[in-house]
Design a protein around this motif. Structure first.
Motif, short mmCIF file in Angstrom:
data_model
loop_
_atom_site.label_atom_id
_atom_site.label_comp_id
_atom_site.label_asym_id
_atom_site.label_seq_id
_atom_site.Cartn_x
_atom_site.Cartn_y
_atom_site.Cartn_z
N MET A 1 133.68 24.44 24.60
CA MET A 1 132.40 23.91 24.14
C MET A 1 131.34 24.18 25.20
SD MET A 1 131.55 20.03 22.89
CE MET A 1 129.97 19.60 22.19
N SER A 2 130.17 24.61 24.80
CA SER A 2 129.08 24.87 25.73
C SER A 2 128.62 23.58 26.37
CB SER A 2 127.91 25.53 25.00
OG SER A 2 128.31 26.74 24.42
N ALA A 3 128.16 23.68 27.61
CA ALA A 3 127.65 22.52 28.32
C ALA A 3 126.28 22.13 27.77
CB ALA A 3 127.55 22.82 29.81
N ALA A 4 126.01 20.84 27.77
CA ALA A 4 124.71 20.36 27.33
C ALA A 4 123.63 20.81 28.30
CB ALA A 4 124.72 18.84 27.22
N LEU A 5 122.45 21.07 27.76
CA LEU A 5 121.30 21.43 28.58
C LEU A 5 120.65 20.20 29.20
CD1 LEU A 5 119.77 24.02 26.11
CD2 LEU A 5 121.16 24.51 28.12
N GLY A 6 120.97 19.04 28.67
CA GLY A 6 120.43 17.78 29.19
C GLY A 6 120.91 16.63 28.33
N GLY B 1 121.68 11.13 32.17
CA GLY B 1 123.06 10.74 32.41
C GLY B 1 123.91 10.95 31.18
N ASP B 2 125.22 11.03 31.40
CA ASP B 2 126.13 11.25 30.29
C ASP B 2 127.37 10.37 30.37
OD1 ASP B 2 127.40 12.41 32.41
OD2 ASP B 2 127.55 14.41 31.53
N ARG C 1 120.84 4.18 22.59
CA ARG C 1 120.41 5.46 22.03
C ARG C 1 120.76 6.59 22.99
NH1 ARG C 1 116.15 2.66 24.06
NH2 ARG C 1 114.76 3.80 25.49
N PHE C 2 121.13 7.71 22.43
CA PHE C 2 121.50 8.90 23.18
C PHE C 2 120.69 10.08 22.66
CE2 PHE C 2 125.07 6.09 22.87
CZ PHE C 2 125.76 6.16 24.07
#
Length: 274
Positions: free
Chosen positions: A1-6, A14-15, A109-110
């Motif tokens: 899976m591609s990494a999130a850009l943010g 944060g994640d 919320r995310f």
């Protein structure tokens, strides 16, 4: 899976998800997947309207829509020309153990931004019919809630069979959707899509197609459909926010050669952002 850009949680970068979040424990929340093009979140008002409708249906007291809008704008400012924006709202951290909410939880919320991966052939895709059936629950019908295990299992079936998508039926044998898409059939110039009143997700792009059919004076309806209706169609096509409108070439052993109407709709909708 591609990494999130943010990724951002309640507006802060944060994640790390708190271990007591009810979205993690029970799938207690809703989400939206939004296409971002050249600094525009495509059909964002329709997405936010469905998000709020889902919160209302689940009795999640989400009051931070203005803050969420600001966070979406900030995320889009960091986006490449094409990206995918995912928005989630959960009921928040559990105030006690057990399924029943207290009713005073603080929704969380995310917002996350993702690269676009993989292009879908506009010449058409091949489908299969999933062996899993969707349970019928009118209370949740149409809602894009976080509990998507039926879709996960159906998508695993299509991945193992080297087809683009698996079509889902309900326990009564009616056609509902694809694992990640809505489905339309066309016959003799008339368009129909399954009624989403017992189960399934009423996709934003599904609504856009129904709206734009009216603009183009194409007869379009929501109806109770079966596999026989699908196999008798002149054309079949899929929709979702990321892929737009995509013709179907084949479902199992049944092929569909005509894609004139699907191509017309795709060309008409492609430039639209709202």
């Amino acid at each position: 899976m591609s990494a999130a850009l943010g990724t951002w949680i309640d507006g802060a970068p944060g994640d790390v998800l708190p271990a007591d979040d009810r979205g993690l424990h029970y799938g207690d929340g809703v989400f939206e997947t939004v296409m971002v093009r050249e600094g525009h979140a495509r059909f964002i008002e329709a997405h936010l309207a469905r998000l709020m409708l889902g919160c209302a249906r689940l009795a999640i007291g989400f009051k931070a829509l203005a803050a969420l809008r600001a966070e979406i704008i900030a995320a889009i400012a960091k986006a490449p020309p094409r990206a995918v924006l995912k928005i989630m709202v959960t009921r928040g951290s559990a105030l006690r153990r057990g399924y029943a909410p207290q009713g005073t939880e603080s929704p969380r919320r995310f917002v996350s931004l993702w690269p676009v991966t993989g292009e879908v052939s506009k010449l058409g895709v091949d489908l299969r019919v999933a062996t899993i059936r969707l349970g019928e629950n009118p209370l949740l019908a149409g809602v894009k809630h976080l509990n998507r295990l039926e879709n996960v299992l159906a998508a695993a079936e299509s991945a193992s069979s080297d087809t683009f998508e698996s079509l889902l039926l309900d326990t009564s044998g009616n056609l509902v959707s694809g694992a990640m898409s809505n489905v339309f059939v066309a016959r003799a110039g008339r368009v129909a899509t399954p009624r989403i009143d017992r189960c399934g997700v009423a996709g934003v792009m599904r609504g856009i197609v129904l709206r734009e059919c009216r603009v183009l004076n194409l007869p379009a309806t929501e109806a109770r459909l079966t596999l026989d209706d699908l196999y008798a169609a002149d054309e079949v096509f899929l929709t979702n926010a990321r892929i737009g409108v995509v013709p179907v070439r084949r479902v199992g052993e049944h092929s569909f050669d005509m894609n004139t109407l699907a191509t017309r709709l795709a060309a008409h909708i492609e430039p639209l952002d709202a």
